[in-house]
Design an enzyme around this catalytic site. Structure first.
Site, PDB file in Angstrom:
ATOM      1  N   GLU A   8      19.356 -17.255 -13.299  1.00 63.15           N
ATOM      2  CA  GLU A   8      18.380 -16.269 -13.770  1.00 63.15           C
ATOM      3  C   GLU A   8      18.995 -14.909 -14.030  1.00 63.15           C
ATOM      4  O   GLU A   8      18.679 -14.265 -15.021  1.00 63.15           O
ATOM      5  CB  GLU A   8      17.279 -16.074 -12.706  1.00 63.15           C
TER       6      GLU A   8
ATOM      7  N   HIS B 270      29.346 -39.708  -7.188  1.00 61.69           N
ATOM      8  CA  HIS B 270      28.705 -40.532  -8.220  1.00 61.69           C
ATOM      9  C   HIS B 270      28.714 -39.829  -9.582  1.00 61.69           C
ATOM     10  O   HIS B 270      27.967 -40.210 -10.476  1.00 61.69           O
ATOM     11  CB  HIS B 270      27.273 -40.880  -7.805  1.00 61.69           C
TER      12      HIS B 270
ATOM     13  N   ARG C 237       5.076   0.259  -6.499  1.00 62.17           N
ATOM     14  CA  ARG C 237       4.989  -0.666  -5.368  1.00 62.17           C
ATOM     15  C   ARG C 237       3.919  -1.738  -5.598  1.00 62.17           C
ATOM     16  O   ARG C 237       3.859  -2.710  -4.850  1.00 62.17           O
ATOM     17  CB  ARG C 237       4.615   0.110  -4.093  1.00 62.17           C
TER      18      ARG C 237
ATOM     19  N   GLU D  17      17.507 -23.488  -4.932  1.00 65.29           N
ATOM     20  CA  GLU D  17      17.017 -22.121  -5.132  1.00 65.29           C
ATOM     21  C   GLU D  17      18.175 -21.167  -5.429  1.00 65.29           C
ATOM     22  O   GLU D  17      18.077 -20.309  -6.310  1.00 65.29           O
ATOM     23  CB  GLU D  17      16.209 -21.676  -3.898  1.00 65.29           C
TER      24      GLU D  17
ATOM     25  N   CYS E 264       0.832  -1.196   0.000  1.00 63.39           N
ATOM     26  CA  CYS E 264       0.000   0.000   0.000  1.00 63.39           C
ATOM     27  C   CYS E 264       0.872   1.253   0.000  1.00 63.39           C
ATOM     28  O   CYS E 264       2.018   1.230   0.425  1.00 63.39           O
ATOM     29  CB  CYS E 264      -0.866   0.029   1.246  1.00 63.39           C
TER      30      CYS E 264
ATOM     31  N   TRP F 113      -2.918  -2.517  -1.542  1.00 69.99           N
ATOM     32  CA  TRP F 113      -2.496  -3.861  -1.970  1.00 69.99           C
ATOM     33  C   TRP F 113      -3.207  -4.768  -0.978  1.00 69.99           C
ATOM     34  O   TRP F 113      -2.862  -4.798   0.207  1.00 69.99           O
ATOM     35  CB  TRP F 113      -0.978  -3.948  -1.868  1.00 69.99           C
TER      36      TRP F 113
ATOM     37  N   LYS G 105      18.721 -18.742  -8.772  1.00 67.82           N
ATOM     38  CA  LYS G 105      18.961 -17.287  -8.738  1.00 67.82           C
ATOM     39  C   LYS G 105      20.173 -16.922  -9.584  1.00 67.82           C
ATOM     40  O   LYS G 105      20.163 -15.951 -10.329  1.00 67.82           O
ATOM     41  CB  LYS G 105      19.211 -16.787  -7.299  1.00 67.82           C
TER      42      LYS G 105
ATOM     43  N   LYS H 116       8.122 -11.839 -15.042  1.00 66.94           N
ATOM     44  CA  LYS H 116       7.761 -11.974 -13.625  1.00 66.94           C
ATOM     45  C   LYS H 116       6.611 -12.948 -13.447  1.00 66.94           C
ATOM     46  O   LYS H 116       6.601 -13.764 -12.550  1.00 66.94           O
ATOM     47  CB  LYS H 116       7.391 -10.590 -13.076  1.00 66.94           C
TER      48      LYS H 116
ATOM     49  N   ASN I 168      -1.413   1.593   6.033  1.00 67.70           N
ATOM     50  CA  ASN I 168      -0.544   0.547   5.468  1.00 67.70           C
ATOM     51  C   ASN I 168      -0.216  -0.421   6.584  1.00 67.70           C
ATOM     52  O   ASN I 168      -0.001   0.003   7.711  1.00 67.70           O
ATOM     53  CB  ASN I 168       0.790   1.120   4.991  1.00 67.70           C
ATOM     54  N   GLY I 169      -0.103  -1.698   6.249  1.00 64.04           N
ATOM     55  CA  GLY I 169       0.293  -2.683   7.261  1.00 64.04           C
ATOM     56  C   GLY I 169      -0.848  -3.631   7.576  1.00 64.04           C
ATOM     57  O   GLY I 169      -1.816  -3.744   6.810  1.00 64.04           O
TER      58      GLY I 169
END
Ligand code: G6P
Length: 609
Positions: A487, A503, A27, A480, A2, A74, A484, A604, A100-101
């Site tokens: 990417e 192995h 945002r 992960e 927000c 948001w 990154k 995205k 906000n929050g």
């Protein structure tokens, strides 16, 4: 996330507020609204959708007046809609608020206010603030704001106005950023610098539990008890483009740095004195007894978070899990029955393959539990049970804060299911919950290592390959980390379970090969140390992430860089550990001159197959 803008001055507020909200569009938001004081009353407009839609309404019916507050929302509580958009107003429309929050105790406060006769229009947590302010109001909005803030738990930044006090704005902050901008005969509030940068560069950052009272020619600061306080002004020197990124060169670095807060927001209200509490996960013990197998399905980074989910659920709830990428699942003829629980993870909630997987599972009668970051997204609408990550919008293509919050959610779900099955001791629940609450501090530790990681990345920027090894949960973190690196730096990278090195993959190791080792799990540390010695003796350069107590052993093994996490609970380690890997990937990409936020060929949100 927000956005808040507030204005008090001589100019017309509407355009300044709309313009400020536009500066916060980066945002992410799903609705927008304004409240402006004019001729003895507060007028407001709010609209689901883009700011453009709000502007169309304002073109037909402009809001005149020179004091106002604006907001881009948001969604967290209640789907995106006109009624859930901010500002929220008291029943007599004399008080308006933007927020906000997340108000953690809003249900409790809502129940209390309903008993007192207040009627609620929206599904938001914010509306309780408007009614609370009204319930405390006896002619002094500052006093009412002070009392209201004392009742609120969670994170909030608030912009408040009252038609009885038309020349004043009140700003309050707790765990959610809020700034005050000082102009000439005008002052501003905002959740972020870009919103007001074209009007002033003289800023005060509110700290937690501080209150600011603004008129057009004064700004006064108070602590939570109403004692006057002095604050130091900051002069902003960034240009507007930098300001959007909070002064960071890339959104990805900003988002990496936002992770402590993102995790805090994920956990808000979900770890209570009575243990884990997941309001929107409504699976009962009877439902769970019927479930005989669980599938976890997702794409990309969300899939990698699912790998940890499998480990957590199998360990705590003792339910066997099959995990699959959504693109494979949809064409594999998976065995799905009415007794299947499908768990999907999706930051955007709009990934085409993940939606197709849900569709297949629902048609076969399965129950769907979704972990997503976007309220009202397609995934959220299709799911039977939802757990929102509350990470705030992620802008960089490479996912960071969405991943760590998905991992935290997976652990919460595992504990929740284990509790339903009667498999979780009070002691375990308490220990893991405490450790999860401590993870933001461990992420901070990782962030403090940024410079050292940057140095290592720059020294090795010309490498051709980078390998990551780990065991158990550490191996999942490596998967992960490796994604990154691929990417954003376009360097070839692979992750191996360390036990598999001999192995095959060890054939790749030669003098100067860079290996990142994640060795946070106590029970496999000795094994990993042997693997490190094996690759060191073939000339590999090693960076390791481990527990403090293993520092000496790693240094003796000739590990070039050792990063240690303190106060570590093994199951929580993937949360801070991945941050070191994200930072390595980031600095490697920067060192190689890559466009970090917009890597080539990637999007995205992949809404097509
Ligand atoms: C794309 C993004 C990834 C993301 C994946 C899944 O590939 O580039 O960062 O992990 O989609 O997206 P979702 O929104 O479903 O988590």
């Amino acid at each position: 996330m927000c956005g808040i803008v507030g204005y008090v001055g001589d100019r017309q507020a509407q355009d300044i507020l709309v313009n400020g909200l536009e500066k916060l569009e980066y945002r992410g938001y799903d609705s927008a609204g304004l409240a402006v004081f004019d001729e003895g009353k507060i007028d407001y407009q709010k609209k689901k959708g883009r700011i453009q839609q709000l502007k169309e309404v304002l073109d037909e019916k402009p809001l005149a007046g020179s004091v106002g507050i604006g907001h881009t929302r948001w969604a967290t509580h209640g789907e995106p809609s006109d009624v859930n958009a901010h500002p929220h107003v008291s029943s007599d429309e004399k008080i308006a608020v933007v927020h906000n929050g997340i108000i953690e105790n809003y249900m409790e406060l809502k129940d209390k206010l309903i008993k007192e006769g207040y009627e609620f229009q929206s599904d938001t947590d914010t509306e309780v603030v408007a009614h609370l302010l009204d319930s405390y109001y006896d002619g002094d909005i500052f006093e009412a704001a002070k009392k209201t803030a004392k009742d609120l738990k969670g994170s909030y930044s608030l912009g408040i106005m009252s038609s009885d006090d038309p020349d004043k704005l009140i700003a309050i902050r707790k765990n959610s950023p809020l700034i005050i901008g000082m102009g000439e005969n005008e002052n501003f509030i905002a959740s972020d610098v870009p919103a007001i940068l074209e009007h002033t560069r003289n800023i005060y950052y509110l700290d937690n539990d501080e209150i600011a009272v603004l008129t057009k020619d004064s700004v006064d600061f108070y602590d939570e008890d109403g004692n006057s306080i002095e604050k130091k002004e900051t002069v902003i020197t960034w240009d507007p483009e930098d300001a959007e990124k909070g002064g960071y060169p890339y959104f990805m670095l900003k988002e990496i740095n936002e992770q402590p807060k993102a995790i805090e927001d994920t956990l808000i209200g979900r770890i209570t004195e009575d243990g884990i509490k997941l309001d929107d996960v409504i699976i009962t013990k009877e439902d769970l007894d019927k479930i005989d197998h669980v599938h976890i399905v997702a794409c990309g980074t969300a899939y990698n978070a699912g790998l940890l989910g499998k480990a957590f659920i199998e360990k705590y709830a003792r339910i066997p899990i099959e995990i699959e990428t959504a693109s494979e699942y949809r064409y594999k003829d998976p065995i799905i029955t009415e007794n299947t629980l499908l768990i999907v993870l999706s930051q955007s909630g709009e990934t085409a393959d993940t939606l197709a997987a849900i569709d297949i599972a629902k048609k076969a009668g399965a129950r769907v539990l979704a972990i997503t970051n976007v309220v009202g997204s397609s995934v959220a609408r299709e799911a039977d049970d939802i757990l929102y990550t509350n990470a705030g919008p992620e802008i960089a293509v490479a996912s960071t804060k969405a991943y760590v919050t998905q991992v935290a959610c997976m652990l919460l779900i595992a504990l929740h299911l284990a509790k339903l099955k009667g498999l979780l001791s009070e002691e375990d629940q308490k220990r893991i919950a405490e450790s999860l609450l401590n993870s933001p501090k461990q992420i901070e530790e990782a962030l403090e290592a940024s410079e050292e990681i940057e140095e290592f990345a720059y020294e090795n920027k010309d490498l051709h390959d980078v390998y990551l090894i780990g065991r158990g949960l550490d191996y999942d973190s490596c998967i992960e980390g490796s994604l990154k690196i691929k990417e954003i730096s376009y360097v070839h990278s692979e992750s191996f379970s360390a036990g598999e090195l001999k192995h095959g993959p060890i054939a790749l190791v030669e003098d100067g090969t860079v290996l990142l080792v994640v060795a946070t799990q106590d029970k496999t540390f000795d094994k990993l140390l042997s693997n490190i010695l094996e690759v060191r003796s073939r000339g590999a350069k090693v960076l390791a992430i481990a527990q403090e107590k293993h520092r000496d052993a790693l240094e003796k093994a000739g590990v070039e860089k050792v990063f240690c996490i303190t106060d570590l609970e093994d199951d929580i380690a993937p949360i801070p550990a991945v941050v070191y890997l994200q930072l390595f990937a980031y600095y490697l990409a920067v060192a190689r001159g890559c466009d970090v936020d917009k890597p080539k060929n990637l999007a995205k949100s992949v809404t097509v197959e």
